[in-house]
Design an enzyme around this catalytic site. Structure first.
Site, PDB file in Angstrom:
ATOM      1  N   GLU A 242     -45.865 -21.021  66.296  1.00 29.92           N
ATOM      2  CA  GLU A 242     -44.966 -21.475  67.348  1.00 29.92           C
ATOM      3  C   GLU A 242     -44.013 -22.527  66.818  1.00 29.92           C
ATOM      4  OE1 GLU A 242     -42.978 -20.669  69.536  1.00 29.92           O
ATOM      5  OE2 GLU A 242     -44.470 -20.144  71.060  1.00 29.92           O
ATOM      6  N   ASP A 322     -43.014 -16.265  73.375  1.00 30.43           N
ATOM      7  CA  ASP A 322     -42.241 -16.395  74.611  1.00 30.43           C
ATOM      8  C   ASP A 322     -41.484 -15.114  74.923  1.00 30.43           C
ATOM      9  OD1 ASP A 322     -40.372 -16.454  72.591  1.00 30.43           O
ATOM     10  OD2 ASP A 322     -39.440 -18.350  73.202  1.00 30.43           O
TER      11      ASP A 322
END
Length: 523
Positions: A242, A322
């Site tokens: 991430e 995401d």
């Protein structure tokens, strides 16, 4: 431990020691027997190996084969366009290969998409088409017939992801969370990649949003260089943790010899992470050889949040955490484990992957029959030693001889598939770029990946007829039936017999559109 000493141990300890010895014996046998026949290799498949090593699979996804020797369930689900009906595609036998014939039968006369990929582990962490996220609208299912491939001598289908496609499970069981240790691998392809975010497989957020550093722990494969420098042109195996694709604790590559895998058709990509202070990246050719470690060291130190990790335990395939879904990629199989597998277990799994023969010969050659491997030779007097090949993504005519390079021979070899728009016609899949086909665009011929659209299917479909010159075979464009596959100035087009374009010239047209279907140059 001597046998006498073992016999003197309490039963509980004796059983534990024997269990460890059995696990080590399983791994050693696989490492030593990397070249054993398929029937023997099938006795211990990847999740059997990891379980024996004490790091059991908590997710096992595959389009092509069982990942446990005892597995007899479904691999994936397809849904057909004609009536919305669905069917689960299973195995030919327990511990065996996908029953692609069942898919072919169910999807005959229409198209199908893949709507679910089953988890073979007891955790039932099945993947379904991903919903909207912080960075992308809801995804669509991948076309079920986009990536035909030979595995274990069987004709099966992989998963070919185009932009806007992806799969996910946000409610999993057993997957690492909050700094727990885990390992994972996937078999993917170095020929179907791009530099967009993010072709991932692994641990992700449970809400389809970026919730911060360390909230992902997934393999990334592509040509996106997040932290400079990246050496070579990729594609690289990286860790999507991430807010960064990491090749090391510093983000960028600290290993100048890691120039990427190159355009090899089948790649084993591997990541393992103890969730606290160490992660490692490996890759290997899924058709031969072992694994190469490109990084093994501390967690990212570029910013806070990675040591310890904060995984949330969702599983993502084909997108970022995401739902950043601009990437492309191929997926054949992959697993996630509880705990970090040993290097010996990783090596044994790689040996098993190699043993099944990804991308092997189809078993048929020299005809226009389905799955036959062929080369297409020109018949025009100028060019009778020239063949259809791809070069820099374009279709061209090139001289190929017995002394040509292996790459040139592979570029000039095609697999005949039922026409993507009409099964009574044919499509030509690249031998060394699985899932890529010859298609026309603005009347010029290219080698491009199948994206499942109606336009692509029509552009990549050709209908054979007797050669216009009276020799060989001519191939009419499915959606421009008066135009035929033609060579002109050593480039390839679909061309009419006379017209406004230079390549429509009537001069030698009948010869230029007539081809000899010959034995393949590549084995």
């Amino acid at each position: 431990m001597p046998v006498r000493a073992l016999r003197s141990c309490p039963p509980r300890i004796r059983r534990a020691v024997l269990s460890v010895l059995a696990a080590l014996a399983t791994i050693a046998a696989l490492v030593v027997g990397a070249g054993v026949p398929e029937a023997s290799a099938a006795s211990s498949l990847p999740c059997d190996v990891y379980a024996a090593a004490g790091t059991p699979c908590v997710a096992a996804h595959s389009m092509v084969r069982a990942l446990y020797s005892s597995y007899s369930g479904s691999l994936y689900r397809v849904q057909r366009a004609s009536d919305g009906a669905s069917a689960d595609i299973g195995l030919l036998a327990t511990g065996g290969y996908a029953n692609a014939a069942a898919q072919n039968s169910f999807c005959a006369g229409t198209t199908c998409i893949i709507t679910k990929i089953y988890d073979q582990s007891s955790r039932h962490n099945d993947l379904t088409v991903e919903g909207a996220g912080g960075a992308g609208a809801a995804d669509v299912g991948a076309p079920a017939d986009a990536l035909p491939v030979t595995v274990g001598g069987h004709q099966v289908y992989g998963l070919e992801i185009s932009a806007g496609m992806g799969y996910r499970d946000n409610s999993t069981s057993g997957v690492a969370t909050n700094g727990a240790a885990e390992g994972m691998y996937m078999v993917t392809s170095g020929t179907h990649v791009n530099g967009s975010c993010c072709f991932d497989y692994g641990n992700a957020e449970t809400n389809n949003k970026d919730t911060g550093n360390g909230h992902m722990d997934a393999i990334n494969f592509g040509t996106e260089c997040w932290f400079s420098p990246c050496y070579g042109s990729g594609p690289w195996v990286q860790a999507d943790l991430e807010n960064g694709l990491f090749e090391s604790n510093l983000g960028y590559s600290t290993n100048s010899s890691n120039t990427g895998t190159g355009a090899i058709p089948f790649v084993t990509a591997l990541l393992k992470n103890n969730g606290q202070d160490h992660f490692a990246l490996k890759w290997g050719n899924a058709q031969s050889g072992g694994l190469t470690t490109t990084y093994s060291g501390g967690e990212p130190s570029t910013s806070s949040g990675y040591s310890p990790m904060h995984q949330e335990g969702a599983i993502v395939l084909g997108t970022g955490g995401d739902n950043s879904n601009g990437s492309i990629g191929s997926f054949f199989e992959g697993v996630m484990t509880s705990g970090i597998p040993t290097d010996a277990a990783d090596d044994a799994v790689q040996s098993n992957i190699v043993s099944v023969g990804y991308g092997g010969a189809t078993g048929s050659a020299g005809s226009l029959g389905s799955a036959s491997e062929i080369s297409l030779k020109a018949t025009t007097s100028c060019c009778t030693a020239d063949y259809v090949r791809h070069q820099n993504n374009a279709g061209v005519l090139s001289a190929i001889t017995s002394s040509s390079s292996a790459l040139d021979k592979s570029d000039a070899t095609w697999i005949v598939r039922p026409g993507l728009a009409d099964s009574s016609c044919v499509s030509f899949e690249s031998r060394n770029y699985p899932g890529d086909y010859l298609r026309h665009y603005n009347f010029k011929i290219y080698r491009q990946p199948m994206d499942g659209t109606t336009t692509y299917r029509q552009d990549a479909t050709f209908c054979p007829t007797t050669g216009k010159s009276g020799t060989g075979t001519s191939f009419a464009s499915y959606n421009y039936p008066t135009k035929y596959l033609r060579h002109y100035n050593y480039n390839l087009y679909i061309a009419s017999d006379g017209g406004s374009n230079a390549w429509d010239s009537a001069t030698s047209w009948t010869d230029d559109v007539s081809w000899v279907v010959s034995s393949p140059w590549a084995p």
